[in-house]
Design an enzyme around this catalytic site. Structure first.
Site, PDB file in Angstrom:
ATOM      1  N   ASP A  67       0.817  -1.208   0.000  1.00 37.98           N
ATOM      2  CA  ASP A  67       0.000   0.000   0.000  1.00 37.98           C
ATOM      3  C   ASP A  67       0.855   1.263   0.000  1.00 37.98           C
ATOM      4  O   ASP A  67       2.071   1.215   0.205  1.00 37.98           O
ATOM      5  CB  ASP A  67      -0.981   0.000   1.197  1.00 37.98           C
ATOM      6  N   ASN A 129      -8.086  -4.001  13.962  1.00 31.53           N
ATOM      7  CA  ASN A 129      -9.437  -4.389  13.523  1.00 31.53           C
ATOM      8  C   ASN A 129      -9.385  -5.529  12.496  1.00 31.53           C
ATOM      9  O   ASN A 129     -10.375  -5.820  11.843  1.00 31.53           O
ATOM     10  CB  ASN A 129     -10.177  -3.173  12.941  1.00 31.53           C
ATOM     11  N   HIS A 131      -7.486  -5.573   9.791  1.00 30.74           N
ATOM     12  CA  HIS A 131      -7.196  -5.212   8.402  1.00 30.74           C
ATOM     13  C   HIS A 131      -5.854  -5.778   7.942  1.00 30.74           C
ATOM     14  O   HIS A 131      -4.940  -5.982   8.736  1.00 30.74           O
ATOM     15  CB  HIS A 131      -7.295  -3.695   8.160  1.00 30.74           C
ATOM     16  N   GLU A 136      -9.962  -2.529   5.006  1.00 26.45           N
ATOM     17  CA  GLU A 136     -10.670  -2.359   6.273  1.00 26.45           C
ATOM     18  C   GLU A 136     -11.870  -3.311   6.327  1.00 26.45           C
ATOM     19  O   GLU A 136     -12.257  -3.890   5.303  1.00 26.45           O
ATOM     20  CB  GLU A 136     -11.128  -0.901   6.409  1.00 26.45           C
TER      21      GLU A 136
HETATM   22  C1  F6R Z   1       1.139  -1.546   6.101  1.00 24.69           C
HETATM   23  C2  F6R Z   1      -0.031  -2.384   6.211  1.00 24.69           C
HETATM   24  C3  F6R Z   1      -0.899  -2.405   7.423  1.00 24.69           C
HETATM   25  C4  F6R Z   1      -0.122  -2.721   8.696  1.00 24.69           C
HETATM   26  C5  F6R Z   1      -1.059  -2.724   9.907  1.00 24.69           C
HETATM   27  C6  F6R Z   1      -0.303  -2.967  11.185  1.00 24.69           C
HETATM   28  O1  F6R Z   1       1.751  -1.732   4.851  1.00 24.69           O
HETATM   29  O2  F6R Z   1      -0.299  -3.072   5.303  1.00 24.69           O
HETATM   30  O3  F6R Z   1      -1.904  -3.362   7.248  1.00 24.69           O
HETATM   31  O4  F6R Z   1       0.493  -3.960   8.562  1.00 24.69           O
HETATM   32  O5  F6R Z   1      -1.727  -1.504   9.989  1.00 24.69           O
HETATM   33  O6  F6R Z   1       0.531  -1.887  11.446  1.00 24.69           O
HETATM   34  P1  F6R Z   1       1.663  -1.975  12.561  1.00 24.69           P
HETATM   35  O7  F6R Z   1       2.608  -3.003  12.114  1.00 24.69           O
HETATM   36  O8  F6R Z   1       2.274  -0.600  12.570  1.00 24.69           O
HETATM   37  O9  F6R Z   1       0.986  -2.334  13.826  1.00 24.69           O
END
Ligand code: F6R
Length: 240
Positions: A67, A129, A131, A136
């Protein structure tokens, strides 16, 4: 689904980094899917260290990040900048072989991945959540690369990277879809903080739930979940 449990985040990162370096050694033209955020930081540090120590080259590797923000006001907080700072600058991957989704090349991203041969090894973190990428709750399981409006909880969680100023956190991003992620041949997901216990418990319950996107991966044939002991203990409590 294979669950792997490690003493702490450091051991987890070292082990998973080793898996990536081994995969690159086995296939120097491997296609990697990469994630940003806190979860993979120690994995990236381990990839950087081990590949340098063992002289494993990434010159033939292609990467596709999950992303990227849209209209990110802080240049150093784009996901490309993150990858440069935490991985790319330590390995010899070629810049032209590193890819990020963008709003202008939406449909092209899935095509590009396909033309490259598909993602061989995808790294994932997980949101509190559930994701994955920026998919989401409610995102269809067959979705391809698309623009998303970030939920308030995700923006709040990411504010720490934007001087704790929510007004600086982008409101939109482009993400690989769940369908894009599911096409990866091998997937490794990291959950190394306690706030991830709930979605991991849902995943381990084994029921697909559109409201918890990670559960779309339940029947993936090569899906590995990397947990710390602490997260595993919290998950077991939730499942009891
Ligand atoms: C980032 C991504 C997100 C993160 C998720 C967890 O490229 O794809 O799905 O993996 O938000 O974020 P952290 O690792 O910062 O807790």
């Amino acid at each position: 689904m294979i669950i792997k449990i490690f003493k702490d985040s450091e051991e987890l990162g070292t082990a998973l980094g080793h898996e990536f370096v081994e995969a690159v050694k086995e296939n120097p033209h491997i296609i990697l899917g990469l994630a940003t955020g806190s979860s993979p930081l120690l994995t990236y540090a381990s990839i950087a260290k081990e590949s340098q120590e063992r002289g494993v080259s990434f010159a033939g590797v292609k990467s596709f990040n999950l992303d990227e923000y849209l209209s990110c006001p802080l240049e150093d907080q784009t996901y490309r900048a993150f990858m440069e700072a935490n991985l790319f600058s330590y390995i010899d991957i070629k810049k032209e072989n590193t890819h990020f989704p963008s709003a202008t090349g939406l449909s092209g991203y899935d095509e590009e991945i396909k033309e490259a041969g598909g993602v061989d090894f995808q790294l994932l973190g997980i949101g509190r959540n559930g994701h994955i990428g920026f998919n989401e709750p409610g995102t269809p399981a067959d979705s391809l690369t698309h623009v998303v409006t970030l939920t308030e909880s995700t923006r709040v969680a990411n504010a720490r990277f934007f001087r704790d100023d929510l007004s600086l956190v982008p409101t939109q991003a482009v993400t690989m879809g769940i369908g894009t992620i599911k096409k990866s041949k091998r997937i490794a997901l990291i959950a190394n903080t306690l706030d991830k216990a709930e979605p991991i418990a849902k995943l381990l319950r084994g029921e697909k739930d559109l409201e918890c996107p990670v559960t779309a991966l339940i029947d993936h044939p090569a899906f590995e979940v990397y947990l710390t002991e602490e997260v595993d203990a919290a998950v077991q409590k939730l499942l009891a």
